[in-house]
Enzyme design. Structure first.
Site, mmCIF file in Angstrom:
data_model
loop_
_atom_site.group_PDB
_atom_site.id
_atom_site.type_symbol
_atom_site.label_atom_id
_atom_site.label_comp_id
_atom_site.label_asym_id
_atom_site.label_seq_id
_atom_site.Cartn_x
_atom_site.Cartn_y
_atom_site.Cartn_z
ATOM 1 N N ASP A 218 -8.273 19.753 -0.350
ATOM 2 C CA ASP A 218 -6.837 19.488 -0.353
ATOM 3 C C ASP A 218 -6.415 18.722 0.901
ATOM 4 O O ASP A 218 -6.896 19.025 2.004
ATOM 5 C CB ASP A 218 -6.102 20.833 -0.398
ATOM 6 C CG ASP A 218 -4.596 20.676 -0.511
ATOM 7 O OD1 ASP A 218 -4.127 20.295 -1.590
ATOM 8 O OD2 ASP A 218 -3.895 20.916 0.492
ATOM 9 N N GLU A 260 -27.225 22.176 0.584
ATOM 10 C CA GLU A 260 -28.100 23.349 0.415
ATOM 11 C C GLU A 260 -27.975 23.931 -0.994
ATOM 12 O O GLU A 260 -28.869 24.605 -1.466
ATOM 13 C CB GLU A 260 -27.712 24.445 1.420
ATOM 14 C CG GLU A 260 -28.062 24.145 2.851
ATOM 15 C CD GLU A 260 -27.484 25.222 3.763
ATOM 16 O OE1 GLU A 260 -27.438 26.408 3.365
ATOM 17 O OE2 GLU A 260 -27.039 24.857 4.868
HETATM 18 C C1 GLC Z 1 -1.862 18.868 -1.855
HETATM 19 C C2 GLC Z 1 -1.658 19.622 -3.141
HETATM 20 C C3 GLC Z 1 -0.221 19.990 -3.260
HETATM 21 C C4 GLC Z 1 0.139 20.881 -2.092
HETATM 22 C C5 GLC Z 1 -0.187 20.215 -0.768
HETATM 23 C C6 GLC Z 1 -0.157 21.191 0.365
HETATM 24 O O1 GLC Z 1 -1.197 17.653 -1.848
HETATM 25 O O2 GLC Z 1 -2.123 18.863 -4.219
HETATM 26 O O3 GLC Z 1 0.069 20.629 -4.472
HETATM 27 O O4 GLC Z 1 1.521 21.162 -2.121
HETATM 28 O O5 GLC Z 1 -1.477 19.657 -0.766
HETATM 29 O O6 GLC Z 1 -1.252 22.055 0.295
#
Ligand code: GLC
Length: 547
Positions: A218, A260
């Protein structure tokens, strides 16, 4: 909706769905599960792992090779689970760790791999580290605490703005401020601290040990910060918190962990500069990253061709496969976006009440499905895309997304693409939960007419979006010429995209008002809508052929 020409129906079982060994990710079709809105197994109005397990046969029938799950960990859900309180626990609303293990194993039995979501930039303010930090423990160093500016420290330490709007800093009482690039309930971690690095590598191992095949990272380009935390100055290089060089060392060590276990990464890397973007895809870093240039691209033949060409040219030197993405849980749903005057996607231009022609958007989305499934690399589908779901208008008093609140109510937020799925037209709440008992009302309201999109109706309709996706995904999995490999453009009018893949496969997409001739000496395999009486391809229609 038009009735597509029936495709060849040679469909094999799980062996085909499983993809090709260790390189499965280079050409996989990956289905994104937003657990909260996928299927409700226990009838409390929130989707859960039991709901996903019950629907695994549906996903197998769709023919997808992997599932990417948005965060399913323990979370106060201030940002739909992207505020993680404990990476080693499943949120009780979704189920248990044991259930997640069962789900991973059951999916694998059906030839479907599991990709989880890791959020390195921040944790929940309920994470034990942040609670200990607030209590004055040494964990404070794992975050970015700073004294405020101004005579009494009453001003934020710098000028950074949260991605959701408003300041990126929150003050703790009369004391220091902490940094959060997203909501205040999502304090940013200090990636210069070795404990932060060690912990994330342990979390990766924890889930790889449980059989996950991949990890989505993310906000992957945002975790590292300039240690000075300087004010943001437009166009100053390097940026204080986006795409910093320190990140590459972090992902190189993640890669060693993944190797791994044979695990793979897909990075959420929103960077307009494609040269910077592909640096994350060097052979010892991430395997893949989402193609947001394609996702944001308007429905325009010149722009789409350019996006495809740039994508392929930039990925080639690093040897990474491209990915093709039309939507996800953060952006406007495809049929809605393509039915608007502005068919591109941009967070900055989202607004309430944008006029939309859904019939037009749906026709284009059908064509775009065949386009993206014919391109070299991996394809991501977001739950409900295969049902042709539109973006829903959520009544303002039911909106939950922090983007709406932190924009002062001007940005509609992202809940409109997160509405609980319709499974069975005749059931309460379109079959989202088991029986519509009291308390079973979905956590976000389903708009009027939602049942018309139900999977059970569409399964019986050869002209439905679901039937198109089922046929196309199956055909792609039985045709090795699709997926990873070369692409060559064929001569075509300016408003037509026409390209050849291996094994004589051809994809033609007509984006112009004039019907287009299909290539001579070719056999039609599948089309996104009916051909005209002369066997030509109408506007906003795509076809797959074999030369
Ligand atoms: C990313 C995710 C989103 C979230 C953001 C903060 O962009 O896709 O849904 O709000 O990160 O974690």
């Amino acid at each position: 909706m038009g009735q597509p020409t029936p495709a060849r129906t040679r469909v094999t079982g799980s062996a085909a769905a499983e993809g090709t060994g260790t390189d499965w990710w280079r050409s996989a079709v990956i289905y994104q599960v937003y657990v909260r809105s996928f299927a409700d197994g226990d009838g409390d109005g929130t989707g859960d792992l039991a709901g996903v397990r019950a629907r695994l046969p549906y996903l197998a029938q769709l023919g997808v090779n992997a599932l990417w799950f948005n965060p399913w960990y323990r979370s106060p859900m201030k940002d739909g689970g992207y505020d993680v309180a404990d990476y080693r626990a499943v949120d009780p609303a979704f189920g248990t760790l044991a259930e997640a293990e069962k789900l991973i194993a059951e999916a694998r039995q059906l030839g479907i791999r599991t990709i989880i979501d890791i959020v390195p930039n921040h944790v929940s303010d309920q994470h034990t580290w942040f609670r200990a930090a607030l209590a004055g423990g040494p964990e404070r160093e794992l975050f970015h605490f700073r004294p405020g500016r101004g005579e009494h420290g009453e001003l934020p330490p710098n000028s950074w703005v949260s991605q959701f709007g408003g300041p990126a800093w929150t003050r703790v009482g009369e004391g220091e401020w902490y940094l959060h690039l997203f909501a205040p309930e999502q304090p940013d971690l200090n990636w210069a601290h070795p404990v932060v690095r060690e912990e994330h590598e342990e979390v990766l191992r924890f889930w790889f040990e449980r059989g996950v095949a991949g990890v989505r990272i993310d906000s992957a380009a945002m975790a590292a910060k300039d240690p000075v935390l300087p004010d943001f100055v437009e166009d100053r290089d390097p940026h204080p918190y986006v795409d910093r060089d320190e990140l590459h060392d972090i992902y190189r060590s993640w890669r060693r962990v993944a190797d791994e276990y044979g695990g793979v990464f897909v990075g959420e890397v929103w960077l307009p500069d494609t040269e910077r973007f592909v640096r994350y895809l060097r052979p010892d870093e991430l395997h893949t990253a989402f193609n947001f240039s394609f996702l944001s691209c308007p429905w325009d033949p010149v722009r789409l061709r350019e996006s495809i060409d740039v994508t392929l040219a930039e990925h080639a030197p690093v040897g990474a496969p491209a990915t093709w993405v039309l939507c996800n849980h953060d952006v406007t749903r495809t049929v809605t976006r393509y039915g608007r005057a502005d068919t591109g996607f941009d967070f900055a231009t989202k607004a309430f009440g944008t006029p939309t022609d859904l019939a037009l958007g749906t026709r284009r989305a059908r064509a775009a499905a065949l386009l993206s499934l014919a391109l070299p690399g991996a394809v991501y589908l977001y739950q409900g895309e295969e049902l042709g779901l539109p973006e829903a208008d959520i009544p303002r008093d039911r909106i939950q997304d922090p983007m709406y609140f932190r924009s002062g109510g001007t940005d509609p937020g992202r809940d409109g693409c997160r509405v609980p799925l319709p499974w069975a037209a005749a059931e309460p709440y379109a079959g989202f939960g088991p029986g519509g008992e009291p308390g079973g009302e979905p956590w976000l309201p389903q708009p009027a007419g939602w049942a018309a999109y139900a999977a059970d109706l569409q399964a019986d309709d050869p002209g439905s979006m679901l039937s198109l996706y089922r046929t196309a995904v199956r055909l792609r999995s039985t045709e090795p010429g699709f997926g990873d490999g070369p692409l060559s453009w064929l001569a075509a009018p300016a408003s037509v995209l026409s390209f050849a893949r291996a094994d004589g496969l051809i994809c033609v997409v007509n984006l112009g008002p004039e019907a287009a001739d299909l290539p001579a000496h070719s056999r039609l395999l599948l089309a996104s809508g009916p051909l005209d009486d002369d066997g030509r391809l109408p506007e906003d229609t795509a076809a797959w052929l074999r030369a």
